[in-house]
Enzyme design. Structure first.
Site, mmCIF file in Angstrom:
data_model
loop_
_atom_site.group_PDB
_atom_site.id
_atom_site.type_symbol
_atom_site.label_atom_id
_atom_site.label_comp_id
_atom_site.label_asym_id
_atom_site.label_seq_id
_atom_site.Cartn_x
_atom_site.Cartn_y
_atom_site.Cartn_z
ATOM 1 N N SER A 122 0.851 -1.252 0.152
ATOM 2 C CA SER A 122 -0.034 -0.006 0.012
ATOM 3 C C SER A 122 0.703 1.156 0.222
ATOM 4 C CB SER A 122 -0.793 -0.029 1.264
ATOM 5 O OG SER A 122 -0.181 0.379 2.597
ATOM 6 N N LYS A 123 0.405 2.401 0.035
ATOM 7 C CA LYS A 123 1.270 3.717 0.105
ATOM 8 C C LYS A 123 1.913 3.706 1.113
ATOM 9 C CE LYS A 123 -2.426 6.424 -2.429
ATOM 10 N NZ LYS A 123 -3.555 6.391 -2.179
ATOM 11 N N ARG A 124 1.808 3.078 2.305
ATOM 12 C CA ARG A 124 2.502 3.215 3.320
ATOM 13 C C ARG A 124 3.996 2.586 2.949
ATOM 14 N NH1 ARG A 124 2.180 -0.819 6.392
ATOM 15 N NH2 ARG A 124 0.573 -1.780 5.417
ATOM 16 N N HIS A 125 4.128 1.999 1.767
ATOM 17 C CA HIS A 125 5.324 1.358 1.438
ATOM 18 C C HIS A 125 6.167 2.268 0.386
ATOM 19 C CE1 HIS A 125 3.022 -2.322 2.602
ATOM 20 N NE2 HIS A 125 4.410 -2.573 3.274
ATOM 21 N N GLY A 126 5.793 3.622 0.487
ATOM 22 C CA GLY A 126 6.309 4.459 -0.372
ATOM 23 C C GLY A 126 6.008 4.502 -1.668
#
Ligand code: GLU
Length: 465
Positions: free
Chosen positions: A245-249
């Site tokens: 997800s976006k959390r992973h950059g």
């Protein structure tokens, strides 16, 4: 080697092309190419509230950057409404679909009651015509939805190319709404009509669609359409094992472009994300096309590994033509406000650095110092540009003013300076690096001097000695 294989990539334009979507596109594309088939791009834009032209553009940009060229399309579902409505009329006439006048409140009340009894909420078939069954009275002025007449019993299944046999009991499947009360067709129905009309033979998509497949197969059968083969790809997990997800950059493909990855590195990386060819880790696009099949897609989730992507990117940068790298670096420097024309030839600079970087931004960072003098940090000056060092640099500078500008002569000038000053190589070379490029670590000093050129070298040394 033309064949009848037809695959498609069918993104919903509600955001950028993300890594998972790109992998789906790649596998569909590679399978079509492998078999000399056709690859079709279809934009599933019926969710008008969430679809945007910018997202369509982002998808097209991402596909083009990865060079996943499509043979047909892009087709837009919003431009095919008449066709969907015509098929709905045919199904109503054939009795494979029927009108249901149940009001939304009625349906909600039914579900409530089912939940209260501990049952799974589902449509009870009250408007489904059966021989001898008396249907309720049509409410005055009520607009009906259209429901698909799902087979009442038996199982619907398929041999998934990735996951093996999957079956659902028809009794578990509701009579799906295929057109809303305002006449607009629903998602699963549009996919079915498109896959049918477009002659899709192999549907490659994410396994978040597994639950849609039995419904789609039943509708295809009701239409007398050939059922394609299905390959459902497992999800991609982030470096930490959590759903990507976006959390992973960076999850947008174009962000990878921005971050200095080469498209062939991303393609090679994505290909290995859930697919393998023996132990091969590095392979070209042509090799991928020659080898790709659906058998070697792993059914388990694939885990993202940024280190491996970086390793592949470094490999492809090392191999890339200097002219291409120079172009990439020039664009990046121009965006930073550095005129790429002001320095030594960029091709020579990137050749010095292409084996030392992991991405194009690092290559641009290294190249920037050749175009404009970077000021070393005060600590570096204090540490390396001592009085002893400065006296050596002054002596070297005098030699460099007249020496022939080629490596052997440049090396000789450094050696003569060392001998004269009683210093060792690093005692001259490291201060020289700091004075020229603002850093003690550079490629071999003779190569650096050669590429920077006499004028620039003397100018930069003159700032200190
Ligand atoms: N539009 C769907 C999605 O973006 C894909 C549908 C399909 O491949 O059948 O998830």
């Amino acid at each position: 080697m033309a064949s009848s294989i037809r695959t498609r990539f069918a993104p919903s334009p509600t955001g950028f092309l993300h890594i998972g979507g790109a992998r789906t596109a790649l596998f569909s594309w590679a399978f079509a190419r492998r078999h000399g088939g056709r690859f079709i791009l279809r934009i599933e834009d019926t969710d008008v509230a969430r679809s945007t032209p910018e997202a369509v553009q982002a998808i097209l940009d991402g596909m083009r950057w990865l060079e996943l060229e499509w043979d047909e399309g892009p087709f837009y579902q919003m431009q095919r409404m008449d066709r969907y409505k015509a098929v709905i009329r045919e199904m109503l006439a054939a009795g494979t679909a029927y009108h249901c006048y149940m009001a939304p409140e009625e349906l909600e009340a039914l579900r409530e009651a089912q939940r209260a009894r501990g049952e799974k909420p589902r449509y009870d078939g009250r408007w489904r015509p059966e021989p001898g069954k008396v249907l309720p009275d049509q409410p005055a002025g009520g607009q009906p939805v259209v429901r698909f007449r799902n087979p009442a019993d038996g199982v619907v299944g398929w041999d998934d190319e990735v996951k093996g046999r999957i079956e659902f009991a028809n009794a578990e499947l509701d009579d799906l709404i295929i057109a809303r009360a305002d006449g607009t067709p629903t998602y699963n129905f549009c996919v079915v009509v498109d896959d049918w009309d477009m002659g899709i033979t192999h549907v490659v998509r994410g396994d978040d669609h597994v639950n849609n497949t039995p419904r789609q197969i039943n509708i295809l059968r009701a239409l007398g359409a050939e059922v394609p083969r299905y390959a459902h790809l497992s999800m991609i997990l982030g470096d930490d094992g959590q759903k990507l997800s976006k959390r992973h950059g960076a999850v947008s493909v174009m962000q990878y472009a921005e971050d200095g990855y080469l498209p062939e590195a991303v393609i090679n990386y994505l290909a290995r994300l859930g697919w393998s060819h023996g132990d091969d880790e590095i392979f070209s696009r042509d090799q991928l096309v020659a080898w790709f099949d659906l058998d070697h897609i792993t059914p388990s989730a694939a885990q993202f590994n940024t280190e491996k992507l970086n390793w592949l990117n470094a490999h492809y940068i090392k191999q890339a033509e200097p002219a291409r790298l120079a172009g990439e670096v020039a664009n990046r420097l121009a965006r930073r406000g550095v005129d790429p024309e002001t320095g030594p030839p960029l091709e020579a600079v990137v050749t010095l650095y292409r084996e030392r970087v992991q991405n194009l931004n690092q290559l641009a960072d290294e190249s920037e110092g050749y175009l404009r003098p970077l000021h070393p940090a005060p600590e570096l000056i204090a540490q390396h540009l001592t009085e002893t060092a400065k006296s050596a640099l002054a002596s070297l500078k005098a030699r460099l003013a007249t020496v022939a500008w080629e490596k052997p002569a440049l090396n000789q000038a450094i050696k003569d300076t060392m001998a004269e000053q009683g210093l060792k190589m690093p005692q001259v070379a490291i201060p020289l690096r700091v004075a020229l490029l603002g850093t003690p670590q550079t490629p071999s000093i003779d190569a650096v001097l050669e590429v920077l050129g006499r004028e620039r070298v003397l100018e930069r040394l003159a700032r200190y000695v």
